[in-house]
Design an enzyme around this catalytic site. Structure first.
Site, PDB file in Angstrom:
ATOM      1  N   ARG A  78      29.778 -17.738 -67.983  1.00  0.00           N
ATOM      2  CA  ARG A  78      29.552 -16.188 -67.673  1.00  0.00           C
ATOM      3  C   ARG A  78      28.240 -15.960 -68.002  1.00  0.00           C
ATOM      4  NH1 ARG A  78      34.721 -15.680 -70.252  1.00  0.00           N
ATOM      5  NH2 ARG A  78      36.513 -15.492 -68.657  1.00  0.00           N
ATOM      6  N   LYS A  90      17.050 -11.292 -58.176  1.00  0.00           N
ATOM      7  CA  LYS A  90      18.050 -11.255 -57.251  1.00  0.00           C
ATOM      8  C   LYS A  90      18.570 -12.809 -57.204  1.00  0.00           C
ATOM      9  CE  LYS A  90      17.527  -7.436 -53.903  1.00  0.00           C
ATOM     10  NZ  LYS A  90      17.655  -7.392 -52.393  1.00  0.00           N
ATOM     11  N   GLU A 112       5.009 -12.361 -47.007  1.00  0.00           N
ATOM     12  CA  GLU A 112       5.526 -11.436 -48.018  1.00  0.00           C
ATOM     13  C   GLU A 112       4.422 -11.070 -48.927  1.00  0.00           C
ATOM     14  OE1 GLU A 112       8.926 -11.038 -48.344  1.00  0.00           O
ATOM     15  OE2 GLU A 112       9.671 -12.782 -47.548  1.00  0.00           O
ATOM     16  N   LYS A 151       5.870  -6.265 -57.405  1.00  0.00           N
ATOM     17  CA  LYS A 151       7.345  -6.286 -57.558  1.00  0.00           C
ATOM     18  C   LYS A 151       7.823  -6.131 -58.758  1.00  0.00           C
ATOM     19  CE  LYS A 151      11.135  -8.943 -55.971  1.00  0.00           C
ATOM     20  NZ  LYS A 151      12.007 -10.020 -55.301  1.00  0.00           N
ATOM     21  N   GLU A 192      18.551  -2.193 -56.909  1.00  0.00           N
ATOM     22  CA  GLU A 192      18.398  -1.813 -55.503  1.00  0.00           C
ATOM     23  C   GLU A 192      19.366  -0.564 -55.031  1.00  0.00           C
ATOM     24  OE1 GLU A 192      17.633  -4.985 -52.823  1.00  0.00           O
ATOM     25  OE2 GLU A 192      18.022  -3.704 -51.129  1.00  0.00           O
ATOM     26  N   ARG A 235      13.722  -0.195 -54.424  1.00  0.00           N
ATOM     27  CA  ARG A 235      13.595  -1.529 -54.193  1.00  0.00           C
ATOM     28  C   ARG A 235      13.924  -1.765 -52.647  1.00  0.00           C
ATOM     29  NH1 ARG A 235      15.745  -6.337 -58.233  1.00  0.00           N
ATOM     30  NH2 ARG A 235      15.167  -7.952 -56.739  1.00  0.00           N
ATOM     31  N   ASN A 269      12.157  -4.601 -48.326  1.00  0.00           N
ATOM     32  CA  ASN A 269      12.785  -5.226 -47.162  1.00  0.00           C
ATOM     33  C   ASN A 269      12.159  -4.684 -46.086  1.00  0.00           C
ATOM     34  OD1 ASN A 269      15.126  -6.462 -48.417  1.00  0.00           O
ATOM     35  ND2 ASN A 269      16.165  -4.336 -48.886  1.00  0.00           N
ATOM     36  N   HIS A 295      12.530  -6.815 -42.943  1.00  0.00           N
ATOM     37  CA  HIS A 295      13.537  -7.767 -43.279  1.00  0.00           C
ATOM     38  C   HIS A 295      15.031  -7.379 -42.216  1.00  0.00           C
ATOM     39  CE1 HIS A 295      11.065  -9.424 -46.451  1.00  0.00           C
ATOM     40  NE2 HIS A 295      12.159 -10.302 -46.641  1.00  0.00           N
ATOM     41  N   HIS A 342      15.872 -10.782 -40.703  1.00  0.00           N
ATOM     42  CA  HIS A 342      17.229 -11.468 -40.889  1.00  0.00           C
ATOM     43  C   HIS A 342      17.962 -11.331 -39.576  1.00  0.00           C
ATOM     44  CE1 HIS A 342      17.231 -10.133 -45.344  1.00  0.00           C
ATOM     45  NE2 HIS A 342      16.629 -11.105 -44.971  1.00  0.00           N
ATOM     46  N   HIS A 374      12.072 -17.980 -43.020  1.00  0.00           N
ATOM     47  CA  HIS A 374      12.003 -16.702 -43.617  1.00  0.00           C
ATOM     48  C   HIS A 374      11.082 -15.824 -43.276  1.00  0.00           C
ATOM     49  CE1 HIS A 374      13.720 -13.348 -45.932  1.00  0.00           C
ATOM     50  NE2 HIS A 374      12.613 -13.386 -46.533  1.00  0.00           N
TER      51      HIS A 374
HETATM   52  N1  LIG Z   1      15.651 -13.710 -54.723  1.00  0.00           N
HETATM   53  C1  LIG Z   1      14.778 -12.793 -54.040  1.00  0.00           C
HETATM   54  O1  LIG Z   1      14.663 -11.755 -54.394  1.00  0.00           O
HETATM   55  C2  LIG Z   1      14.348 -13.461 -52.783  1.00  0.00           C
HETATM   56  C3  LIG Z   1      13.344 -12.804 -52.139  1.00  0.00           C
HETATM   57  C4  LIG Z   1      12.718 -13.337 -50.780  1.00  0.00           C
HETATM   58  C5  LIG Z   1      13.191 -14.600 -50.376  1.00  0.00           C
HETATM   59  N2  LIG Z   1      14.462 -15.054 -51.190  1.00  0.00           N
HETATM   60  C6  LIG Z   1      15.162 -16.320 -50.536  1.00  0.00           C
HETATM   61  O2  LIG Z   1      14.153 -17.204 -50.717  1.00  0.00           O
HETATM   62  C7  LIG Z   1      14.505 -18.342 -49.649  1.00  0.00           C
HETATM   63  C8  LIG Z   1      13.242 -18.790 -49.113  1.00  0.00           C
HETATM   64  O3  LIG Z   1      12.418 -19.596 -50.052  1.00  0.00           O
HETATM   65  P1  LIG Z   1      11.212 -20.347 -49.645  1.00  0.00           P
HETATM   66  O4  LIG Z   1      10.478 -20.147 -48.393  1.00  0.00           O
HETATM   67  O5  LIG Z   1      10.579 -20.914 -50.864  1.00  0.00           O
HETATM   68  O6  LIG Z   1      12.276 -21.510 -49.150  1.00  0.00           O
HETATM   69  P2  LIG Z   1      12.751 -23.074 -49.768  1.00  0.00           P
HETATM   70  O7  LIG Z   1      12.936 -22.968 -51.169  1.00  0.00           O
HETATM   71  O8  LIG Z   1      13.596 -23.688 -48.864  1.00  0.00           O
HETATM   72  O9  LIG Z   1      11.255 -23.863 -49.498  1.00  0.00           O
HETATM   73  C9  LIG Z   1      10.640 -24.144 -48.397  1.00  0.00           C
HETATM   74  C10 LIG Z   1      10.339 -25.587 -48.195  1.00  0.00           C
HETATM   75  O10 LIG Z   1       8.871 -26.056 -49.080  1.00  0.00           O
HETATM   76  C11 LIG Z   1       9.426 -27.209 -49.819  1.00  0.00           C
HETATM   77  N3  LIG Z   1       8.666 -27.037 -51.052  1.00  0.00           N
HETATM   78  C12 LIG Z   1       8.678 -25.776 -51.918  1.00  0.00           C
HETATM   79  N4  LIG Z   1       7.934 -26.093 -52.776  1.00  0.00           N
HETATM   80  C13 LIG Z   1       7.016 -27.127 -52.434  1.00  0.00           C
HETATM   81  C14 LIG Z   1       5.882 -27.987 -53.066  1.00  0.00           C
HETATM   82  N5  LIG Z   1       5.342 -27.359 -53.886  1.00  0.00           N
HETATM   83  N6  LIG Z   1       5.429 -29.116 -52.194  1.00  0.00           N
HETATM   84  C15 LIG Z   1       5.972 -29.429 -51.266  1.00  0.00           C
HETATM   85  N7  LIG Z   1       7.045 -28.665 -50.649  1.00  0.00           N
HETATM   86  C16 LIG Z   1       7.675 -27.753 -51.402  1.00  0.00           C
HETATM   87  C17 LIG Z   1      10.948 -27.086 -50.113  1.00  0.00           C
HETATM   88  O11 LIG Z   1      11.467 -28.277 -50.399  1.00  0.00           O
HETATM   89  C18 LIG Z   1      11.408 -26.589 -48.669  1.00  0.00           C
HETATM   90  O12 LIG Z   1      11.524 -27.658 -47.665  1.00  0.00           O
HETATM   91  C19 LIG Z   1      15.076 -17.656 -48.834  1.00  0.00           C
HETATM   92  O13 LIG Z   1      16.640 -18.164 -49.062  1.00  0.00           O
HETATM   93  C20 LIG Z   1      15.505 -16.304 -49.092  1.00  0.00           C
HETATM   94  O14 LIG Z   1      16.546 -15.771 -49.030  1.00  0.00           O
HETATM   95  C21 LIG Z   1      15.018 -14.547 -52.074  1.00  0.00           C
HETATM   96 ZN   LIG Z   2      11.707 -11.960 -47.720  1.00  0.00          ZN
END
Ligand SMILES: NC(=O)c1ccc[n+]([C@@H]2O[C@H](COP(=O)([O-])OP(=O)(O)OC[C@H]3O[C@@H](n4cnc5c(N)ncnc54)[C@H](O)[C@@H]3O)[C@@H](O)[C@H]2O)c1
Ligand SMILES: [Zn+2]
Ligand SMILES: NC(=O)c1ccc[n+]([C@@H]2O[C@H](COP(=O)([O-])OP(=O)(O)OC[C@H]3O[C@@H](n4cnc5c(N)ncnc54)[C@H](O)[C@@H]3O)[C@@H](O)[C@H]2O)c1
Ligand SMILES: [Zn+2]
Lengths: 371, 371
Positions: B125, B147, B189, B230, B240, B244, B248, B251, B255, B269
């Site tokens: 929890r 998030k 972003e 942010k 949100e 907030r 998006n 987005h 999406h 993304h």
């Molecule tokens: N929580 C939030 O507020 C929020 C905001 C925006 C996006 N997101 C989420 O984030 C995700 C996308 O994040 P992302 O683009 O980081 O994707 P990801 O975590 O898949 O990373 C992208 C790729 O880069 C690789 N990678 C990461 N760091 C590395 C490094 N230092 N060296 C080599 N390879 C590396 C990973 O293994 C992966 O293959 C989505 O699922 C999206 O929904 C969440």
């Molecule tokens: Zn995003």
């Protein structure tokens, strides 16, 4: 005319809500919901047994009030609180196109309340939900306070969230279809409130036990007093950082026994709690903390409710003391290796003891197992 | 000597935390954690790619500081944000016997941050967690704000919780092993913050884009400015319910495109967001809300970052307009059937529009698809 016998308000600021207690609340749910939550749609989560026994009362009422809903029916039983069913509920809510402002209804016992409440907590990062508890245990305990969750192979309730309902409707006549053994199991939690810190309530229970089981006004009063008690504790300590742990009286032993019996029909949760409360009183007496005579009063009261009170009352063979000790050590109330127990100075005088010597627990359990 | 170039404080009362930004924070994580969280154990969650590229820096540092930890390594990629992996992480944390007071470390991009943060939110929890973002997207966006979640077959991020980290360590040199395409996707972003409400930052980006990609001091400054932006938004609207949603920008279209391309390598993304931001500017101009010339500035800036900016830039064939419209309607930002979009009056002038006519969106998309 909606009949509400008791109202308990859970004053949690912006998360405050009411618990309504009465004999026809499922029949009156439609107008109550329409009034409190205008313009919402509903996702009803229930189990097969409750669907047969009580769901039609609710759906008739929603239909009459013109409220839209979808229903998700799951198997009954503790094993329903699983990852797989969590996914089923969430996907069902999403398939029903419920939006973040819509409401989940948990219609059933503690299993459905915990599971559906948790699904509501994490679907679209938080949907509102209403508890409609149909077991005694759920009416007096699990539907109040916002603890939701599922079980892990590593232990019960290890996965979950704090998520308060927006409303609790405790329909007393729903209990009429609850099997007697389940009613008794829920009653263990009723007695628990007296044993924790309300000796007057325990005395009152001793006088009113028969009427509570038979279904007179004392039943509604018992439910209301338990809810008020739990509400007080939850208001003081919503996230269980302190005093809320007292509600676990009998539960550390009880959980270990439940685990040992595989969360099966051999031992219901409340039955484990009943034995656990007797063990907590006996262990406290052994440690010189409580007078011995209260053990007898507690035991005979629980026996009148047809509850088991000793390890020997559990059908089948228990695991070894080592197995039980491991279960106790893995209980989530363990902090940094030291054992935490709810002990007692006697009826109505429970307290949290954070430094219980595991060796003393082991010796005590050995003694309790001896015939 | 720990080198911290920037500190951003996220002032969320009892959920407040710091974001530390510097080039050696993974190498210095041991002493930083030992100092801030005495006596804890750690569950590191990461993916295979990051485990190879960056994990040794972290574990060396934890080893040197004498901190205990277990490591859970998952496959890389968006599909890792699943129910199955959520269960894997939770069961791994429980198997490692981490207690409620111990800490989860999310070492990786947004996928690992979202998944591990969510697992922390619901294990026992609620366990504490630390974000150690290793992708640009995670450093400027996903690691900040609490998030967390996973994807459902019904859509992205439909299951999750708000759960703030206790600390964010953004190690700038971790980005050196990030593939260029991933860096560019994260950059979408970065540009977004300028486009929302900070035209000066957008101008600064136009000047510093090359240095940000090459890795000079401008990179750290960009990360810090994005985090500060942010953090401001999150402080104002943690859950949100209002402003907030501006984050998006780009987005809703993005999406829909991600969904249409199956969350695959065809469109990352950030790439979807880049196209989505251009579409948002173009759509706003079509509606007579924004001057047309900003479309060109936005497009050429994103092109300099090697980002796609039109539907035609997506390899392969897109689904029908109907499919895209369905995806848009199912996006979780839809309220009671009306479409909500982030529209704009021009660069730095985004706003929330809750009543967008679906027909206008459809016509616009048809036009954008025409060659
Ligand atoms: N929580 C939030 O507020 C929020 C905001 C925006 C996006 N997101 C989420 O984030 C995700 C996308 O994040 P992302 O683009 O980081 O994707 P990801 O975590 O898949 O990373 C992208 C790729 O880069 C690789 N990678 C990461 N760091 C590395 C490094 N230092 N060296 C080599 N390879 C590396 C990973 O293994 C992966 O293959 C989505 O699922 C999206 O929904 C969440
Ligand atoms: Zn995003
Ligand atoms: N969240 C909390 O704070 C909290 C507190 C205590 C217990 N719990 C949880 O509650 C669960 C136990 O609750 P429970 O004892 O209600 O179990 P349950 O939900 O399994 O209900 C017991 C049985 O009674 C049936 N039933 C329920 N209402 C009925 C009715 N009106 N008519 C006919 N049959 C009916 C159910 O189908 C089930 O077979 C455990 O999982 C426990 O962990 C949670
Ligand atoms: Zn209980």
């Amino acid at each position: 005319m909606t009949r509400i016998d008791h109202t308990v308000h859970v004053a949690l600021g912006e998360r405050a809500y009411d618990i309504l207690i009465g004999p026809t609340l499922l029949d009156d749910a439609g107008p109550i919901l329409a009034d409190r939550f205008p313009g919402r749609r509903y996702g009803i989560v229930t189990d097969r047994t409750v669907a047969e026994a009580q769901l039609p009362r609710l759906t008739r009422s929603l239909d009459a009030a013109g409220l839209g809903y979808d229903t998700i029916v799951l198997p009954a039983g503790e094993s329903t609180k699983s990852y797989a069913n969590l996914e089923t509920v969430i996907e069902g809510l999403l398939a029903a196109r419920l939006e973040r402002g819509d409401l989940v209804i948990a219609l059933g016992g503690g299993v459905i309340g915990d599971l559906a409440g948790f699904a509501a907590a994490i679907t679209r990062r938080g949907m509102d939900f209403v508890q409609m508890p149909t077991s005694l245990l759920a009416q007096v305990d699990s539907s109040v306070g916002g603890k939701t969750g599922i079980n892990s192979p590593h232990g019960k309730n290890l996965v979950g969230a704090f998520h308060q309902p927006k409303l609790v409707l405790a329909d007393l006549s729903a209990l009429d279809t609850l099997p007697k053994r389940q009613f008794a199991a829920g009653y263990a939690e009723v007695a628990k409130y007296g044993l924790i810190d309300d000796p007057d309530f325990f005395d009152w229970l001793d006088i009113n036990l028969d009427e509570i089981f038979a279904g007179g006004p004392a039943r509604g009063e018992a439910v209301a007093r338990c809810c008020a008690h739990k509400a007080r504790v939850v208001i003081e300590d919503e996230k269980e950082n302190g005093v809320r742990a007292l509600l676990n009286l009998g539960h550390t032993f009880g959980h270990a026994l439940e685990k040992d019996t595989g969360y099966s029909d051999r031992l219901l949760h409340g039955e484990g709690v009943a034995i656990g409360m007797v063990l907590a009183h006996t262990f406290s007496a052994r440690l010189g903390l409580a007078p011995g005579q209260d053990i007898g009063r507690v035991t005979s009261h629980l026996k009148r409710a047809d509850l088991p009170t000793t390890l020997a009352d559990i059908p089948g063979t228990l695991g070894t003391t080592d197995t039980l000790m491991t279960a106790i050590a893995q209980d989530k109330k363990v902090q940094r290796g030291a054992l935490t127990f709810i002990l007692t100075h006697g009826i109505g005088k429970a307290f949290i003891e954070r430094n219980v010597d595991p060796d003393k627990v082991r010796t005590f359990l050995e003694e309790m197992r001896a015939p």
